[in-house]
Design an enzyme around this catalytic site. Structure first.
Site, mmCIF file in Angstrom:
data_model
loop_
_atom_site.group_PDB
_atom_site.id
_atom_site.type_symbol
_atom_site.label_atom_id
_atom_site.label_comp_id
_atom_site.label_asym_id
_atom_site.label_seq_id
_atom_site.Cartn_x
_atom_site.Cartn_y
_atom_site.Cartn_z
ATOM 1 N N HIS A 13 0.823 -1.220 0.000
ATOM 2 C CA HIS A 13 0.000 0.000 0.000
ATOM 3 C C HIS A 13 0.853 1.265 0.000
ATOM 4 C CE1 HIS A 13 0.889 1.022 4.179
ATOM 5 N NE2 HIS A 13 0.723 -0.258 4.474
ATOM 6 N N GLU A 84 -2.568 -6.855 7.694
ATOM 7 C CA GLU A 84 -1.222 -6.700 8.255
ATOM 8 C C GLU A 84 -1.123 -7.421 9.601
ATOM 9 O OE1 GLU A 84 1.792 -6.628 8.117
ATOM 10 O OE2 GLU A 84 2.488 -4.568 7.856
#
Length: 198
Positions: A13, A84
């Site tokens: 990201h 994550e």
């Protein structure tokens, strides 16, 4: 003529305020910065020529927004396993702050109290890899740095702790694939910064 072997395109990201501050950003769902959005668009321009049959993204907005700005939101499926690392008690802290309390701490060896162990993150990576290897097509994945480092290590059959050797910057492209056949997993590209993501 044999079919080309599938490739797995990994995109970390774009930049967030916490990545700039080097804070551990696990499940805290924060947006991209303006620069993060710009870099995601630029990476999308680079990916325009890629033909992928499947697109998967972490449920966190920083990955989903990167996917959207890169132009792949319409095809994307959210995969909870791509989230994550859960940093638990270390969420929002920098490594120097953590090491004030625990001087020898290393995430890829010790995991996080109140969060995930290295083995737990490795297990999630293994589930993702099993699904990827069952697909006979190129795949695009949007996720976060520490998780994708573990994914890269496990793709090669290495211990999850070996992820410490695979640095990933924001808005970078990596490619997992094979050399001769599906018994030869390799990293074809790692941490490639497109224009604007230096």
């Amino acid at each position: 003529m044999s079919q080309p072997l599938p490739e797995i395109f990994l995109v970390r990201h774009g930049e967030t305020e916490w990545t700039v501050a080097r804070r551990h950003t696990g499940l805290t769902d924060i947006p991209l910065t303006e620069r993060g959005e710009r870099d995601a668009r630029q990476l999308g321009e680079h990916l325009r020529g890629k033909t992928v049959k499947s697109v998967f993204t972490s449920p966190l907005q920083r990955a989903r927004r990167t996917c959207e700005l890169a132009g792949f939101a319409a095809a994307a499926q959210v995969d909870p396993d791509l989230v994550e690392w859960d940093y638990g008690d270390y969420e929002g802290l920098t490594t120097p702050e953590i090491r004030k309390e625990r001087a020898d701490w290393q995430i890829f060896r010790d995991g996080c109290p109140g969060g995930e162990s290295v083995a737990a993150v490795g297990g999630r990576a293994d589930r993702v890899i099993a699904r990827l290897r069952a697909l006979d097509c190129d795949v695009l994945i949007f996720s976060s740095g520490h998780f994708m480092r573990v994914l890269g290590a496990r793709w090669l059959g290495l211990d999850a702790g070996c992820a410490r050797l695979l640095l990933l910057n924001t808005t970078t492209l990596s490619i997992l694939g094979y050399e001769h056949d599906r018994t030869d997993p390799v990293i074809r590209l790692w941490n490639d910064a497109r224009p604007g993501s230096d």
